[in-house]
Scaffold this motif. Sequence first.
Motif, PDB file in Angstrom:
ATOM      1  N   ASP A   1      -3.795   0.601  -6.631  1.00  0.00           N
ATOM      2  CA  ASP A   1      -4.450   0.759  -5.334  1.00  0.00           C
ATOM      3  C   ASP A   1      -4.308  -0.504  -4.498  1.00  0.00           C
ATOM      4  O   ASP A   1      -3.990  -0.443  -3.298  1.00  0.00           O
ATOM      5  CB  ASP A   1      -5.929   1.080  -5.525  1.00  0.00           C
ATOM      6  N   LEU A   2      -4.548  -1.657  -5.105  1.00  0.00           N
ATOM      7  CA  LEU A   2      -4.445  -2.912  -4.382  1.00  0.00           C
ATOM      8  C   LEU A   2      -3.015  -3.192  -3.960  1.00  0.00           C
ATOM      9  O   LEU A   2      -2.764  -3.731  -2.872  1.00  0.00           O
ATOM     10  CB  LEU A   2      -4.990  -4.064  -5.232  1.00  0.00           C
ATOM     11  N   ASP A   3      -2.069  -2.844  -4.824  1.00  0.00           N
ATOM     12  CA  ASP A   3      -0.660  -3.020  -4.458  1.00  0.00           C
ATOM     13  C   ASP A   3      -0.333  -2.260  -3.177  1.00  0.00           C
ATOM     14  O   ASP A   3       0.302  -2.783  -2.260  1.00  0.00           O
ATOM     15  CB  ASP A   3       0.249  -2.514  -5.579  1.00  0.00           C
ATOM     16  N   ARG A   4      -0.777  -1.008  -3.108  1.00  0.00           N
ATOM     17  CA  ARG A   4      -0.459  -0.184  -1.942  1.00  0.00           C
ATOM     18  C   ARG A   4      -1.182  -0.691  -0.699  1.00  0.00           C
ATOM     19  O   ARG A   4      -0.622  -0.687   0.395  1.00  0.00           O
ATOM     20  CB  ARG A   4      -0.796   1.288  -2.209  1.00  0.00           C
ATOM     21  N   LEU A   5      -2.425  -1.127  -0.868  1.00  0.00           N
ATOM     22  CA  LEU A   5      -3.147  -1.688   0.261  1.00  0.00           C
ATOM     23  C   LEU A   5      -2.446  -2.943   0.780  1.00  0.00           C
ATOM     24  O   LEU A   5      -2.306  -3.143   1.999  1.00  0.00           O
ATOM     25  CB  LEU A   5      -4.584  -2.021  -0.142  1.00  0.00           C
TER      26      LEU A   5
END
Length: 511
Positions: A20-24
């Motif tokens: 999730d953080l990667d995509r954000l």
Amino acid sequence: MRAGSRKTGLTTGSPRSTDDLDRLAMAVLQPGFEGTAPPGWLCRALAEGLGGVVLFARNIADPAQTAALTAALRADNPEVIVAVDEEGGTVTRLEAGSGSSWPGNLALGVADDVRLTERVARQIGRLVAASGITLDYAPVVDVNADPLNPVIGIRSFGTDPEAVSRHAVAWIKGLQGGGVAACAKHFPGHGATRSDSHLELPTVEAPREVLDLRDLPPFRAAIAAGVQAIMCGHLLVPALDEVPATLSRAVLTGLLRDELGFDGVLVTDAIEMRAVAALHEPGEIAVRALAAGADAVCVGRSSPGGESVYELRDAIVGAAREGRLSEERLVEAAGRVRRLARWHEARARVRAAAAHDADEGLGDAVAAAALRMAGAAARPVLSAAPLVVQISARLSQAVDPSAGGRRPGLAAAIAEILPGTERAEIGEGDGLPDLGTAAGRPVVLAVHDAVRHGWMRHLIAEAVRARPDAVVVETGVPGPPAGAVYLATHGDSAASMRAAARRLTDDASAS
């Protein structure tokens, strides 16, 4: 680091997964790339959620290729924000080789008809929209308070905050009315500087009261007009904070968000510019800018394999894991980027309708309206093919000379009307050609921003002594008139060069 690999050693206490953080983190990046087709790493990054891409002249060959390029980018991420610097005038990416068909901001400000400004912006929007571009990093709404400013100059609508505000609103209305998002820049105002943020950190030495009266009104007007994006400038403004605006929460959140009420996408200027690159590593700049309130991080150049983009992602994720960048701030930034993508998607019919709304001859007509001449004793000024001496300084990096070579310029425009026109180009440290050999041939001195260059003014004076009948054409910010005839074009677009050539020769055949 291998593209796509994740930084190891992250703590696991976050409520969001690493994916999730990667995509954000990817969603808030807007990198540039090399080539006229998307490289493999960029396609992978888009599939992994890369939120934006910025195009430069090096990516653009012709309209069909550019449209195919943006379609290929959207094949991997339909919501990608495709951005470009298409200001008209001196800064153009889509017409970098030939020069812009549209006069730039100073010419529009001199013509001073907001209806014309809106129409020009709408036509620039047609050009941008036809290439599938979402966001135009324009207009420049800086008030050019210092005539020695090396990077704004003719990119500004002028020196009067009220006039700049009026034309900024008209430009935004024209562009966004055609379904392309506008981006007012460079907040909180780059006009009162004598250094170029591409090369060093400029300082705006003015009290808050002056900023309120001079620099901030165009941004207030742009926000009231519904501008979709604002770009912050790499500027040090001591009256606001002790760190550059790009990294300042007081400037980006306290002033722009809380005080001025802007809720659109806030994008940084390119983070490899020396104004901030001399202070921190790229990842740290990105983290600090996001923490300060930026939503999108512009990166003009990426490493050939895209490693630098993944390093930025990992720096952002690492900062979120460490608590230096709140996850809520990252979610907010990514949300604004996606909201802009949806705004663009919802205006497909508007762009389709605008595609048929050609305004033939507008660029040349507005460029002609911006001409100002002193000393014309006879008409036509040129009745025979002249020698055009181009006295040139190095272009600002904002102009993006990566398209290769200089644009055709004034000599080519005059040669279209007076075949046999000759051209000589000289730069700082060069001597003038022998003007005596041009006996019987008119001499035209084509200069740009002579007011900023003592060496250029010296050459003009020397040339006028040798040829008192010389014509001086200033394509930048005008200074004191020189020569037998002094023509100020207030810009160096292709349209402005054609208008100047016609005015000097009294040729109205294509007006």
